[in-house]
Motif scaffolding. Sequence first.
Motif, short mmCIF file in Angstrom:
data_model
loop_
_atom_site.label_atom_id
_atom_site.label_comp_id
_atom_site.label_asym_id
_atom_site.label_seq_id
_atom_site.Cartn_x
_atom_site.Cartn_y
_atom_site.Cartn_z
N GLY A 66 0.85 -1.19 0.00
CA GLY A 66 0.00 0.00 0.00
C GLY A 66 0.88 1.24 0.00
O GLY A 66 2.01 1.22 -0.51
N TYR A 67 0.38 2.33 0.59
CA TYR A 67 1.12 3.59 0.58
C TYR A 67 2.50 3.41 1.23
O TYR A 67 3.51 3.86 0.69
CB TYR A 67 0.31 4.68 1.31
N VAL A 68 2.55 2.76 2.39
CA VAL A 68 3.83 2.61 3.09
C VAL A 68 4.68 1.53 2.42
O VAL A 68 5.87 1.73 2.14
CB VAL A 68 3.59 2.28 4.58
N MET A 85 5.62 -8.16 -1.58
CA MET A 85 4.54 -9.16 -1.60
C MET A 85 3.23 -8.53 -1.16
O MET A 85 3.20 -7.69 -0.26
CB MET A 85 4.94 -10.29 -0.64
N ASP A 86 2.12 -8.96 -1.78
CA ASP A 86 0.81 -8.52 -1.32
C ASP A 86 -0.17 -9.68 -1.52
O ASP A 86 -0.05 -10.45 -2.48
CB ASP A 86 0.33 -7.29 -2.11
N SER A 87 -1.14 -9.78 -0.60
CA SER A 87 -2.13 -10.86 -0.72
C SER A 87 -3.20 -10.50 -1.75
O SER A 87 -3.96 -11.36 -2.19
CB SER A 87 -2.78 -11.13 0.64
N ASP A 88 -3.25 -9.22 -2.13
CA ASP A 88 -4.22 -8.78 -3.14
C ASP A 88 -3.60 -9.04 -4.53
O ASP A 88 -2.77 -8.28 -5.01
CB ASP A 88 -4.49 -7.29 -2.93
N CYS A 101 4.14 -4.28 6.38
CA CYS A 101 3.58 -2.95 6.05
C CYS A 101 2.09 -3.07 5.74
O CYS A 101 1.57 -2.34 4.89
CB CYS A 101 4.30 -2.37 4.84
N VAL A 102 1.41 -3.97 6.41
CA VAL A 102 -0.03 -4.14 6.12
C VAL A 102 -0.84 -3.12 6.92
O VAL A 102 -0.35 -2.51 7.86
CB VAL A 102 -0.49 -5.58 6.44
N GLY A 103 -2.11 -2.98 6.55
CA GLY A 103 -2.97 -2.00 7.21
C GLY A 103 -3.33 -2.43 8.63
O GLY A 103 -3.35 -3.62 8.96
N LYS A 138 -5.56 -7.99 12.68
CA LYS A 138 -5.67 -9.32 12.05
C LYS A 138 -4.71 -9.49 10.87
O LYS A 138 -4.16 -10.57 10.68
CB LYS A 138 -7.11 -9.63 11.66
N TYR A 139 -4.46 -8.41 10.12
CA TYR A 139 -3.54 -8.55 8.97
C TYR A 139 -2.10 -8.76 9.45
O TYR A 139 -1.35 -9.53 8.87
CB TYR A 139 -3.62 -7.33 8.06
N VAL A 140 -1.75 -8.05 10.53
CA VAL A 140 -0.39 -8.18 11.07
C VAL A 140 -0.16 -9.62 11.55
O VAL A 140 0.87 -10.24 11.22
CB VAL A 140 -0.18 -7.18 12.25
N ASP A 163 8.39 -4.59 12.13
CA ASP A 163 7.03 -4.09 12.09
C ASP A 163 7.04 -2.61 11.77
O ASP A 163 7.46 -1.79 12.58
CB ASP A 163 6.37 -4.34 13.45
N LYS A 164 6.59 -2.30 10.54
CA LYS A 164 6.54 -0.90 10.10
C LYS A 164 5.10 -0.37 10.22
O LYS A 164 4.87 0.84 10.24
CB LYS A 164 7.03 -0.78 8.66
N SER A 165 4.13 -1.28 10.26
CA SER A 165 2.74 -0.85 10.45
C SER A 165 2.63 -0.18 11.81
O SER A 165 3.41 -0.47 12.72
CB SER A 165 1.80 -2.06 10.44
N THR A 166 1.64 0.73 11.93
CA THR A 166 1.42 1.38 13.22
C THR A 166 0.61 0.44 14.11
O THR A 166 -0.53 0.11 13.78
CB THR A 166 0.67 2.71 13.00
N VAL A 167 1.22 0.02 15.20
CA VAL A 167 0.57 -1.00 16.05
C VAL A 167 0.64 -0.63 17.52
O VAL A 167 1.59 0.01 17.96
CB VAL A 167 1.24 -2.38 15.85
N PHE A 216 7.07 7.26 9.51
CA PHE A 216 6.52 8.61 9.74
C PHE A 216 6.22 9.37 8.45
O PHE A 216 5.97 10.56 8.49
CB PHE A 216 7.50 9.42 10.60
N LEU A 217 6.29 8.67 7.31
CA LEU A 217 6.10 9.41 6.04
C LEU A 217 4.72 10.01 5.93
O LEU A 217 3.76 9.53 6.54
CB LEU A 217 6.39 8.50 4.84
N ARG A 218 4.63 11.10 5.14
CA ARG A 218 3.34 11.74 4.87
C ARG A 218 2.95 11.43 3.44
O ARG A 218 3.79 11.54 2.54
CB ARG A 218 3.46 13.27 4.97
N GLU A 219 1.70 11.04 3.21
CA GLU A 219 1.24 10.87 1.84
C GLU A 219 1.37 12.21 1.14
O GLU A 219 1.16 13.26 1.73
CB GLU A 219 -0.20 10.37 1.82
N GLY A 220 1.70 12.15 -0.14
CA GLY A 220 1.89 13.39 -0.91
C GLY A 220 3.36 13.81 -0.91
O GLY A 220 3.81 14.50 -1.81
#
Length: 443
Positions: free
Chosen positions: A12-14, A32-35, A86-88, A100-102, A121-125, A158-162
């Motif tokens: 995704g974005y991250v 890798m992505d499950s989608d 890096c999952v949601g 659940k994705y993590v 772990d880069k996702s925010t948890v 800590f990245l910002r979209e855009g």
Amino acid sequence: MDGTTIGVIGTGYVGLVSSVSFANFGYKVIAMDSDLEKVNLLKSGEVPIYEPGLKEMFDRVTESGTIEFTGEMKYVVENSKVLFICVGTPPEDDGSADLKYVFEVAEGIGKHMNAYKVIVDKSTVPVGTSRKVYSVISDELQKRGLDLHFDVVSNPEFLREGKALYDFTHPDRVVIGSDSEEAIEIMKKIYRPLKVNEVPFVITNPETAEIIKYSSNAFLATKISFINEIANLCEELGADVNQIAKAMGMDGRISPKFLHPGPGYGGSCFPKDTRAIVNTAKKLGIEMKVINAAIEANEYQKHRMVIKIKRRLGDNLAGKTIAILGLSFKAETDDTRESAALVVIPELIDSGATIRAYDPKGTDEMRWRLKDFSPQIAYLENEYDACKNADAVVILTEWAQFRRLDLRRLSEDMREKNFFDFRNLYSREEVEDMGFYYEGVGR
Ligand code: NAD
């Protein structure tokens, strides 16, 4: 760099920005992505999200062959030494982070691990997740009768979209939370290319790293809610919030950043992370009064934009056509999660208005998010088409092209001349000179 292969799980974005940036540093990357639809798109050379500069860097690294895409967990785990999660982590109904994705990924890693790995772990948890990820992987290894050594590291993003590519390569700091010297050394090596920019490392334990991310986002969200409240006060007192924010920002202890009043913060991070930290505290019997107030003020701010429009156009908006410029939660992204438009448009429609909307990148996503309102919304090809025969124009997102509207053309094309500039992009005088009624935020 040595031959370390980096696996990135979730594109995704991250995840996509991280994979492409690591590949650009010269690492071999497996993303890798499950989608599988997303994976096929990436394999065919398409970038599924909009982020400035990403497509260009993506084309470069795919051409040089330093990055590959897969839908197979086994492949990414077996072939990478370092695995970035890096999952949601979307919000549950009570505001807590849904992990659940993590944990799905942790399970997959445990099922396929074949040698020492560093799991990052880069996702925010929430606090404690790194240790839980460790247990999930251990349990899977135990089921396989294996006793493999591995480490889990918390490395919040800590990245910002855009501005994601710039932020990834020029972070203010890199936070590494781990109890393992070996893993910390590997992480430092991976981020070594950033050292040319003199980026400081904060080395700490996983719990502290996890809470650093939530505290940072909660603080920034509070700063925005704070200036929005001052803006609302200015409107009643005839003061100018822009000058106040500027003067406040000159104080080194305050800094001018995140002191821009507007229609309330949105996006995938601030709303979700503020609710999550409040929820974590609540479970421990602690009430986060300041952060709770920031959340409440933000919800009010989105609603207040509608109050301001109605004060001018009347409570009953039947027969009124309103042009909305900006659907994404901020400029330079197609992300519409929690954007102000998601509150403002439905409230205007509920009061009888018809909407003509335009966004340079966020239209497709918004069409889907507001599908229940589709009979009352027309999505147009550009800002001028959106404003044709409208009774008011409302700027919700600060896209660069909305900063230089041809006001003369708008004044000729619109039915009534009402200009709601909820990002304070214009001076009152230049808009009023064209015969418009003008309203910004806090001025
Ligand atoms: P996103 O929704 O854009 O992407 C998540 C990706 O993970 C999707 O492509 C999804 O298909 C994939 N995924 C889900 N389950 C999977 C699985 N089991 N295996 C493989 N892939 C899987 O999310 P995002 O915006 O990139 O955010 C990711 C995390 O980073 C979140 O925790 C978020 O809070 C955090 N974060 C986001 C930002 C931001 O600006 N977007 C900034 C900093 C931190």
